[in-house]
Design a protein around this motif. Structure first.
Motif, PDB file in Angstrom:
ATOM      1  N   LEU A 183      29.173  27.579  48.948  1.00 23.17           N
ATOM      2  CA  LEU A 183      29.546  26.612  47.914  1.00 23.17           C
ATOM      3  C   LEU A 183      29.275  27.165  46.513  1.00 23.17           C
ATOM      4  CD1 LEU A 183      28.384  23.190  49.399  1.00 23.17           C
ATOM      5  CD2 LEU A 183      30.550  24.406  49.685  1.00 23.17           C
ATOM      6  N   THR A 184      28.187  27.918  46.362  1.00 22.41           N
ATOM      7  CA  THR A 184      27.896  28.526  45.064  1.00 22.41           C
ATOM      8  C   THR A 184      28.983  29.523  44.680  1.00 22.41           C
ATOM      9  OG1 THR A 184      25.509  28.256  45.371  1.00 22.41           O
ATOM     10  CG2 THR A 184      26.223  29.892  43.755  1.00 22.41           C
ATOM     11  N   THR A 185      29.415  30.337  45.637  1.00 22.79           N
ATOM     12  CA  THR A 185      30.493  31.294  45.374  1.00 22.79           C
ATOM     13  C   THR A 185      31.755  30.578  44.927  1.00 22.79           C
ATOM     14  OG1 THR A 185      29.585  32.860  46.988  1.00 22.79           O
ATOM     15  CG2 THR A 185      31.910  33.114  46.407  1.00 22.79           C
ATOM     16  N   VAL A 186      32.101  29.498  45.624  1.00 23.18           N
ATOM     17  CA  VAL A 186      33.298  28.723  45.274  1.00 23.18           C
ATOM     18  C   VAL A 186      33.179  28.155  43.864  1.00 23.18           C
ATOM     19  CG1 VAL A 186      34.623  26.645  45.819  1.00 23.18           C
ATOM     20  CG2 VAL A 186      33.908  28.180  47.663  1.00 23.18           C
ATOM     21  N   GLU A 187      32.033  27.553  43.553  1.00 28.66           N
ATOM     22  CA  GLU A 187      31.861  26.922  42.248  1.00 28.66           C
ATOM     23  C   GLU A 187      31.922  27.944  41.114  1.00 28.66           C
ATOM     24  OE1 GLU A 187      31.682  23.598  41.419  1.00 28.66           O
ATOM     25  OE2 GLU A 187      32.299  23.403  43.528  1.00 28.66           O
ATOM     26  N   VAL A 188      31.312  29.097  41.316  1.00 34.24           N
ATOM     27  CA  VAL A 188      31.326  30.133  40.285  1.00 34.24           C
ATOM     28  C   VAL A 188      32.757  30.606  40.022  1.00 34.24           C
ATOM     29  CG1 VAL A 188      30.680  32.539  39.839  1.00 34.24           C
ATOM     30  CG2 VAL A 188      28.957  30.922  40.629  1.00 34.24           C
ATOM     31  N   LEU A 189      33.530  30.820  41.082  1.00 35.98           N
ATOM     32  CA  LEU A 189      34.925  31.233  40.909  1.00 35.98           C
ATOM     33  C   LEU A 189      35.741  30.148  40.211  1.00 35.98           C
ATOM     34  CD1 LEU A 189      35.427  32.910  44.393  1.00 35.98           C
ATOM     35  CD2 LEU A 189      35.515  34.092  42.193  1.00 35.98           C
ATOM     36  N   LYS A 190      35.528  28.897  40.593  1.00 33.64           N
ATOM     37  CA  LYS A 190      36.271  27.800  39.972  1.00 33.64           C
ATOM     38  C   LYS A 190      35.916  27.660  38.494  1.00 33.64           C
ATOM     39  CE  LYS A 190      37.261  24.917  44.011  1.00 33.64           C
ATOM     40  NZ  LYS A 190      37.001  23.598  44.675  1.00 33.64           N
ATOM     41  N   CYS A 191      34.658  27.894  38.155  1.00 25.27           N
ATOM     42  CA  CYS A 191      34.246  27.809  36.747  1.00 25.27           C
ATOM     43  C   CYS A 191      34.976  28.834  35.893  1.00 25.27           C
ATOM     44  CB  CYS A 191      32.739  27.994  36.623  1.00 25.27           C
ATOM     45  SG  CYS A 191      31.772  26.535  37.076  1.00 25.27           S
ATOM     46  N   ARG A 192      35.330  29.962  36.473  1.00 25.40           N
ATOM     47  CA  ARG A 192      36.096  30.997  35.766  1.00 25.40           C
ATOM     48  C   ARG A 192      37.607  30.789  35.932  1.00 25.40           C
ATOM     49  NH1 ARG A 192      33.714  36.000  34.310  1.00 25.40           N
ATOM     50  NH2 ARG A 192      31.514  35.644  33.875  1.00 25.40           N
ATOM     51  N   GLN A 193      37.986  29.712  36.607  1.00 26.22           N
ATOM     52  CA  GLN A 193      39.401  29.396  36.863  1.00 26.22           C
ATOM     53  C   GLN A 193      40.098  30.536  37.610  1.00 26.22           C
ATOM     54  OE1 GLN A 193      40.776  28.335  32.857  1.00 26.22           O
ATOM     55  NE2 GLN A 193      40.456  26.178  33.340  1.00 26.22           N
ATOM     56  N   ILE A 194      39.372  31.108  38.575  1.00 20.07           N
ATOM     57  CA  ILE A 194      39.910  32.161  39.430  1.00 20.07           C
ATOM     58  C   ILE A 194      40.458  31.525  40.697  1.00 20.07           C
ATOM     59  CG2 ILE A 194      39.295  34.163  40.837  1.00 20.07           C
ATOM     60  CD1 ILE A 194      37.174  34.815  38.659  1.00 20.07           C
TER      61      ILE A 194
ATOM     62  N   GLN B 224      38.016  38.764  37.612  1.00 23.12           N
ATOM     63  CA  GLN B 224      38.776  38.125  36.534  1.00 23.12           C
ATOM     64  C   GLN B 224      39.669  39.144  35.825  1.00 23.12           C
ATOM     65  OE1 GLN B 224      36.365  35.943  33.627  1.00 23.12           O
ATOM     66  NE2 GLN B 224      37.855  34.294  33.834  1.00 23.12           N
ATOM     67  N   LYS B 225      39.149  40.346  35.601  1.00 26.17           N
ATOM     68  CA  LYS B 225      39.941  41.379  34.933  1.00 26.17           C
ATOM     69  C   LYS B 225      41.158  41.772  35.770  1.00 26.17           C
ATOM     70  CE  LYS B 225      39.639  46.244  33.428  1.00 26.17           C
ATOM     71  NZ  LYS B 225      40.664  46.823  34.311  1.00 26.17           N
ATOM     72  N   LEU B 226      40.967  41.914  37.071  1.00 27.98           N
ATOM     73  CA  LEU B 226      42.075  42.341  37.929  1.00 27.98           C
ATOM     74  C   LEU B 226      43.102  41.239  38.154  1.00 27.98           C
ATOM     75  CD1 LEU B 226      40.065  44.396  40.595  1.00 27.98           C
ATOM     76  CD2 LEU B 226      41.346  45.272  38.625  1.00 27.98           C
ATOM     77  N   GLY B 227      42.680  39.989  38.016  1.00 27.71           N
ATOM     78  CA  GLY B 227      43.614  38.862  38.134  1.00 27.71           C
ATOM     79  C   GLY B 227      44.114  38.616  39.541  1.00 27.71           C
ATOM     80  N   LEU B 228      43.248  38.847  40.530  1.00 29.76           N
ATOM     81  CA  LEU B 228      43.660  38.692  41.922  1.00 29.76           C
ATOM     82  C   LEU B 228      43.167  37.382  42.514  1.00 29.76           C
ATOM     83  CD1 LEU B 228      42.850  42.292  43.220  1.00 29.76           C
ATOM     84  CD2 LEU B 228      44.989  41.437  42.269  1.00 29.76           C
ATOM     85  N   GLU B 229      43.896  36.907  43.518  1.00 29.34           N
ATOM     86  CA  GLU B 229      43.475  35.754  44.292  1.00 29.34           C
ATOM     87  C   GLU B 229      42.353  36.190  45.237  1.00 29.34           C
ATOM     88  OE1 GLU B 229      45.912  32.033  46.281  1.00 29.34           O
ATOM     89  OE2 GLU B 229      46.761  34.050  46.384  1.00 29.34           O
TER      90      GLU B 229
END
Length: 217
Positions: free
Chosen positions: A148-159, A127-132
């Protein structure tokens, strides 16, 4: 003569659904395909032949610059444990993106929930680095849940997630479910190879270059 700097450089953070899923090989292929710079912010263990050394040994283009790690830790363990063993407290403010106009591939440590210190995770670094993010997934019992857990965690942070890169022998039912459920694109896959060397990485890189060209049209 080096190629001109790309007008719209791609900057990807490579994370895995766990350990030993193939992040470093995926990073090498993407680095070669894009002739990108490479950076491993935190290396824990294997300092004599680090992930940076591995990617250097696999990449053959003349444009890639390998940027030094922000932290080089002796113990092959979670970064927070490895840092503590040396009396260090890993601080995110010390982890800053390298200055480059080129494409950039950044390789993480383990998965997104790996602790960096007593309060912050790899997720916070992303999140700090702001990368895709490119998620590397490999089939094993539990890999659907971990992906799926990895995807959901990233989406929750709007990454932003660029897509999923499947590594290893194909498992169509698993991969089809993951892609249908997440609605994320799939990068070209990496197969189980007897050896990953420069020619093998170059072969995969050509496929990835075609992928990027087709998706930019």
């Amino acid at each position: 003569m080096l190629p001109p700097a790309p007008a719209h450089p791609k900057r990807y953070f490579i994370t895995g659904i766990g350990t030993d899923v193939g992040k470093t090989i995926a990073a090498a292929v993407l680095t070669q395909a894009l002739e990108a710079d490479y950076w491993k912010p935190i290396q824990a263990g294997s300092l004599d032949f680090s992930d940076t050394h591995t990617v250097q040994s696999l990449v053959s283009n003349p444009a890639t610059v390998f940027h030094p790690e922000a932290y080089r830790l002796q113990m092959p363990a979670s970064p927070h444990t490895a840092a503590a063993a040396e009396g260090l407290h890993l601080q995110l403010e010390n982890v800053k993106l390298p200055q480059t106009k080129n494409h950039l591939i950044v390789e993480g440590a383990g998965g997104v929930m790996v602790p960096l210190n007593d309060r912050e995770l790899v997720l916070d670094l992303i999140q700090k680095l702001g990368l895709e993010v490119v998620i590397v997934s490999r089939n094993y019992l539990g890999s659907i849940n971990h992906t799926l857990t990895t995807v959901e965690v990233l989406k929750c942070r709007q990454i932003s997630i660029a897509g999923i890169l499947f590594n290893g022998e194909p498992t169509p039912s698993t991969e089809e479910f993951i892609l249908q459920y997440t609605q994320l694109p799939a990068f070209p896959r990496l197969l189980q190879e007897e050896v990953f060397d420069q020619p093998t990485v170059a072969r995969y890189a050509r496929t990835f270059r075609d992928y990027f060209t087709n998706h930019e049209q």
